[in-house]
Motif scaffolding. Sequence first.
Motif, PDB file in Angstrom:
ATOM      1  N   LEU A   1       0.818  -1.212   0.000  1.00 54.62           N
ATOM      2  CA  LEU A   1       0.000   0.000   0.000  1.00 54.62           C
ATOM      3  C   LEU A   1       0.849   1.258   0.000  1.00 54.62           C
ATOM      4  O   LEU A   1       0.468   2.287  -0.568  1.00 54.62           O
ATOM      5  N   ALA A   2       2.024   1.170   0.620  1.00 53.68           N
ATOM      6  CA  ALA A   2       2.899   2.344   0.736  1.00 53.68           C
ATOM      7  C   ALA A   2       3.383   2.858  -0.620  1.00 53.68           C
ATOM      8  O   ALA A   2       3.755   4.030  -0.740  1.00 53.68           O
ATOM      9  N   VAL A   3       3.376   2.003  -1.638  1.00 51.69           N
ATOM     10  CA  VAL A   3       3.871   2.427  -2.958  1.00 51.69           C
ATOM     11  C   VAL A   3       2.766   2.480  -4.007  1.00 51.69           C
ATOM     12  O   VAL A   3       3.047   2.637  -5.204  1.00 51.69           O
ATOM     13  N   CYS A   4       1.506   2.355  -3.572  1.00 48.35           N
ATOM     14  CA  CYS A   4       0.377   2.551  -4.485  1.00 48.35           C
ATOM     15  C   CYS A   4       0.073   4.048  -4.534  1.00 48.35           C
ATOM     16  O   CYS A   4      -0.124   4.678  -3.499  1.00 48.35           O
ATOM     17  N   ARG A   5       0.039   4.615  -5.716  1.00 56.47           N
ATOM     18  CA  ARG A   5      -0.106   6.070  -5.836  1.00 56.47           C
ATOM     19  C   ARG A   5      -1.500   6.527  -6.236  1.00 56.47           C
ATOM     20  O   ARG A   5      -1.846   7.686  -6.017  1.00 56.47           O
ATOM     21  N   ILE A   6      -2.293   5.675  -6.855  1.00 53.24           N
ATOM     22  CA  ILE A   6      -3.590   6.090  -7.396  1.00 53.24           C
ATOM     23  C   ILE A   6      -4.657   5.059  -7.013  1.00 53.24           C
ATOM     24  O   ILE A   6      -4.335   3.936  -6.607  1.00 53.24           O
ATOM     25  N   PRO A   7      -5.960   5.427  -7.129  1.00 51.59           N
ATOM     26  CA  PRO A   7      -7.027   4.511  -6.708  1.00 51.59           C
ATOM     27  C   PRO A   7      -7.019   3.188  -7.469  1.00 51.59           C
ATOM     28  O   PRO A   7      -6.526   3.104  -8.600  1.00 51.59           O
ATOM     29  N   ALA A   8      -7.587   2.185  -6.843  1.00 46.51           N
ATOM     30  CA  ALA A   8      -7.681   0.858  -7.457  1.00 46.51           C
ATOM     31  C   ALA A   8      -8.345   0.943  -8.824  1.00 46.51           C
ATOM     32  O   ALA A   8      -9.263   1.735  -9.051  1.00 46.51           O
ATOM     33  N   GLY A   9      -7.849   0.143  -9.755  1.00 43.80           N
ATOM     34  CA  GLY A   9      -8.399   0.114 -11.100  1.00 43.80           C
ATOM     35  C   GLY A   9      -7.668   1.005 -12.073  1.00 43.80           C
ATOM     36  O   GLY A   9      -7.915   0.944 -13.270  1.00 43.80           O
ATOM     37  N   HIS A  10      -6.765   1.856 -11.563  1.00 43.59           N
ATOM     38  CA  HIS A  10      -5.927   2.688 -12.422  1.00 43.59           C
ATOM     39  C   HIS A  10      -4.561   2.023 -12.505  1.00 43.59           C
ATOM     40  O   HIS A  10      -3.881   1.877 -11.497  1.00 43.59           O
ATOM     41  N   PRO A  11      -4.140   1.622 -13.693  1.00 41.62           N
ATOM     42  CA  PRO A  11      -2.912   0.828 -13.805  1.00 41.62           C
ATOM     43  C   PRO A  11      -1.650   1.592 -13.426  1.00 41.62           C
ATOM     44  O   PRO A  11      -1.512   2.781 -13.713  1.00 41.62           O
ATOM     45  N   GLU A  12      -0.769   0.889 -12.742  1.00 46.73           N
ATOM     46  CA  GLU A  12       0.562   1.399 -12.414  1.00 46.73           C
ATOM     47  C   GLU A  12       1.573   0.400 -12.955  1.00 46.73           C
ATOM     48  O   GLU A  12       1.372  -0.803 -12.853  1.00 46.73           O
ATOM     49  N   GLY A  13       2.656   0.891 -13.539  1.00 46.74           N
ATOM     50  CA  GLY A  13       3.584  -0.033 -14.158  1.00 46.74           C
ATOM     51  C   GLY A  13       5.038   0.362 -14.063  1.00 46.74           C
ATOM     52  O   GLY A  13       5.533   0.703 -12.995  1.00 46.74           O
ATOM     53  N   TYR A  14       5.704   0.324 -15.200  1.00 45.86           N
ATOM     54  CA  TYR A  14       7.161   0.464 -15.291  1.00 45.86           C
ATOM     55  C   TYR A  14       7.681   1.753 -14.659  1.00 45.86           C
ATOM     56  O   TYR A  14       8.571   1.718 -13.804  1.00 45.86           O
ATOM     57  N   LEU A  15       7.138   2.898 -15.053  1.00 50.49           N
ATOM     58  CA  LEU A  15       7.645   4.173 -14.540  1.00 50.49           C
ATOM     59  C   LEU A  15       7.364   4.325 -13.052  1.00 50.49           C
ATOM     60  O   LEU A  15       8.202   4.838 -12.299  1.00 50.49           O
ATOM     61  N   GLU A  16       6.197   3.878 -12.613  1.00 49.15           N
ATOM     62  CA  GLU A  16       5.870   3.985 -11.198  1.00 49.15           C
ATOM     63  C   GLU A  16       6.787   3.115 -10.339  1.00 49.15           C
ATOM     64  O   GLU A  16       7.221   3.520  -9.251  1.00 49.15           O
ATOM     65  N   ALA A  17       7.089   1.912 -10.823  1.00 47.26           N
ATOM     66  CA  ALA A  17       8.010   1.035 -10.098  1.00 47.26           C
ATOM     67  C   ALA A  17       9.394   1.670 -10.029  1.00 47.26           C
ATOM     68  O   ALA A  17      10.065   1.652  -8.983  1.00 47.26           O
ATOM     69  N   PHE A  18       9.832   2.220 -11.151  1.00 47.01           N
ATOM     70  CA  PHE A  18      11.111   2.921 -11.200  1.00 47.01           C
ATOM     71  C   PHE A  18      11.102   4.088 -10.214  1.00 47.01           C
ATOM     72  O   PHE A  18      12.079   4.333  -9.475  1.00 47.01           O
ATOM     73  N   ALA A  19       9.994   4.815 -10.180  1.00 51.57           N
ATOM     74  CA  ALA A  19       9.875   5.974  -9.298  1.00 51.57           C
ATOM     75  C   ALA A  19       9.966   5.588  -7.829  1.00 51.57           C
ATOM     76  O   ALA A  19      10.436   6.375  -6.999  1.00 51.57           O
ATOM     77  N   THR A  20       9.508   4.390  -7.492  1.00 56.05           N
ATOM     78  CA  THR A  20       9.571   3.940  -6.096  1.00 56.05           C
ATOM     79  C   THR A  20      11.008   3.849  -5.603  1.00 56.05           C
ATOM     80  O   THR A  20      11.305   4.181  -4.450  1.00 56.05           O
ATOM     81  N   ILE A  21      11.916   3.406  -6.481  1.00 55.31           N
ATOM     82  CA  ILE A  21      13.336   3.356  -6.109  1.00 55.31           C
ATOM     83  C   ILE A  21      13.822   4.764  -5.780  1.00 55.31           C
ATOM     84  O   ILE A  21      14.484   4.992  -4.750  1.00 55.31           O
ATOM     85  N   TYR A  22      13.491   5.702  -6.650  1.00 56.27           N
ATOM     86  CA  TYR A  22      13.905   7.095  -6.421  1.00 56.27           C
ATOM     87  C   TYR A  22      13.251   7.685  -5.172  1.00 56.27           C
ATOM     88  O   TYR A  22      13.891   8.410  -4.397  1.00 56.27           O
ATOM     89  N   LYS A  23      11.980   7.403  -4.967  1.00 60.33           N
ATOM     90  CA  LYS A  23      11.282   7.943  -3.796  1.00 60.33           C
ATOM     91  C   LYS A  23      11.918   7.438  -2.505  1.00 60.33           C
ATOM     92  O   LYS A  23      12.182   8.228  -1.581  1.00 60.33           O
ATOM     93  N   ASN A  24      12.161   6.138  -2.425  1.00 61.43           N
ATOM     94  CA  ASN A  24      12.742   5.582  -1.204  1.00 61.43           C
ATOM     95  C   ASN A  24      14.165   6.082  -0.980  1.00 61.43           C
ATOM     96  O   ASN A  24      14.590   6.310   0.155  1.00 61.43           O
ATOM     97  N   PHE A  25      14.903   6.267  -2.073  1.00 57.41           N
ATOM     98  CA  PHE A  25      16.242   6.847  -1.967  1.00 57.41           C
ATOM     99  C   PHE A  25      16.157   8.291  -1.483  1.00 57.41           C
ATOM    100  O   PHE A  25      16.918   8.714  -0.597  1.00 57.41           O
ATOM    101  N   ALA A  26      15.223   9.066  -2.040  1.00 56.88           N
ATOM    102  CA  ALA A  26      15.070  10.466  -1.648  1.00 56.88           C
ATOM    103  C   ALA A  26      14.644  10.592  -0.192  1.00 56.88           C
ATOM    104  O   ALA A  26      15.117  11.490   0.527  1.00 56.88           O
ATOM    105  N   LEU A  27      13.759   9.722   0.257  1.00 64.69           N
ATOM    106  CA  LEU A  27      13.347   9.733   1.670  1.00 64.69           C
ATOM    107  C   LEU A  27      14.534   9.449   2.581  1.00 64.69           C
ATOM    108  O   LEU A  27      14.693  10.084   3.629  1.00 64.69           O
ATOM    109  N   HIS A  28      15.377   8.500   2.177  1.00 65.30           N
ATOM    110  CA  HIS A  28      16.558   8.171   2.970  1.00 65.30           C
ATOM    111  C   HIS A  28      17.535   9.342   2.986  1.00 65.30           C
ATOM    112  O   HIS A  28      18.066   9.719   4.041  1.00 65.30           O
ATOM    113  N   LEU A  29      17.759   9.946   1.835  1.00 61.79           N
ATOM    114  CA  LEU A  29      18.690  11.073   1.738  1.00 61.79           C
ATOM    115  C   LEU A  29      18.187  12.268   2.551  1.00 61.79           C
ATOM    116  O   LEU A  29      18.969  12.939   3.237  1.00 61.79           O
ATOM    117  N   SER A  30      16.883  12.524   2.491  1.00 58.65           N
ATOM    118  CA  SER A  30      16.314  13.616   3.291  1.00 58.65           C
ATOM    119  C   SER A  30      16.502  13.358   4.783  1.00 58.65           C
ATOM    120  O   SER A  30      16.820  14.279   5.544  1.00 58.65           O
TER     121      SER A  30
END
Length: 375
Positions: free
Chosen positions: A304-333
Amino acid sequence: MGMVGGGTGSFIGDVHRKAAAIDGMIELVCGAFSSTAEKSITSGIALGLDETRCYGTFEEMIVKEKALPEDVRMDFVVIVTPNHMHFPPAKLALENGFHVVCDKPVTLTLDEAEALQDVVAKSGKLFALTHNYTGNSMVKQAKAMVAKGELGTIRKIQAQYLQGWLSTSLEKTEQKQAAWRVDPKRSGIGGALGDIGTHAENLIEYVTGLKIEEIAADLGRFGEGRVLDDDGNMLIRMENGAKGTISISQIALGEENNLGIKVYGTKGSIEWYQENPNELTARWLEAPKTIYTPNGNGLHDEALAVCRIPAGHPEGYLEAFATIYKNFALHLSAVNEGKTIENPDYPTITDGVRGMKFIYAAVESDKNNANWTKI
């Protein structure tokens, strides 16, 4: 962030920029986008950067950015070059006080990977490796289910990464992506192994929490004149005694980007495919089949922590890639605020070294008629 590589016409550079921007936490402020100074500066200007922060070389970028005030200069360097140009900018950035995000595989050679691991440790800086598929919410769900014991004891694993884009001699045309990937001077000792095999290896170890201990690899070199593998089938033995297989190919005609994993336990099993990333199928010993979807019912907090939009709206390649950056940015902050994050959820230099050891073990096994080889 500052970027090394990823200039005009680059596929992966554009992906990194889009993914890094999705959650609004990261801004591209500078770059050395090409080995040609003129192209680098032109690329940076086209991206809307100040011309004074479009650099001719990564060395120039690191030196000049370091001289800027702390609240102005880049915080970290993103490396999106071919494999042979991962180690030099990563090492220089770390030694000059910059954190690093790097594409996979981590370096050209295992020696470089282990040397870089030492540099990371000595620098105290963060290092992220973009095994992007582990950022998918359904992969997070699979990992959580295994970790919580819902599948029972893991006994069998099957992973695949099948592509067909190198079915013809594409490298003999002007296709740059193909040309460097089949060149050992730029790719390393692994062809498909490094490009897609490491994704399968990392996905197995991430989802199961288990290390691959031994591998028996039969690699193929089907393309005319190719010296690096473009196909492979591997048996694997896990540290807990589980058995498994990995099948990779870039000459599987008709396949596009068919990454998938199946994990079988004593209580249940899971199945996930990158080409249908919004569905995780679970089968149970004593219950009906379950299909999980992003933001759907029955998800663990990790998903749930990495779901960005309501159920039924597809999330894929870019969103998964973005999760790596988000978690890195949270750690760096957190680091910038003097806080500590235990076990940050993104691939690190350790995963990079694991990937290189996987490549080397597979090549060694193949040379010895698929003999079992320790990683």
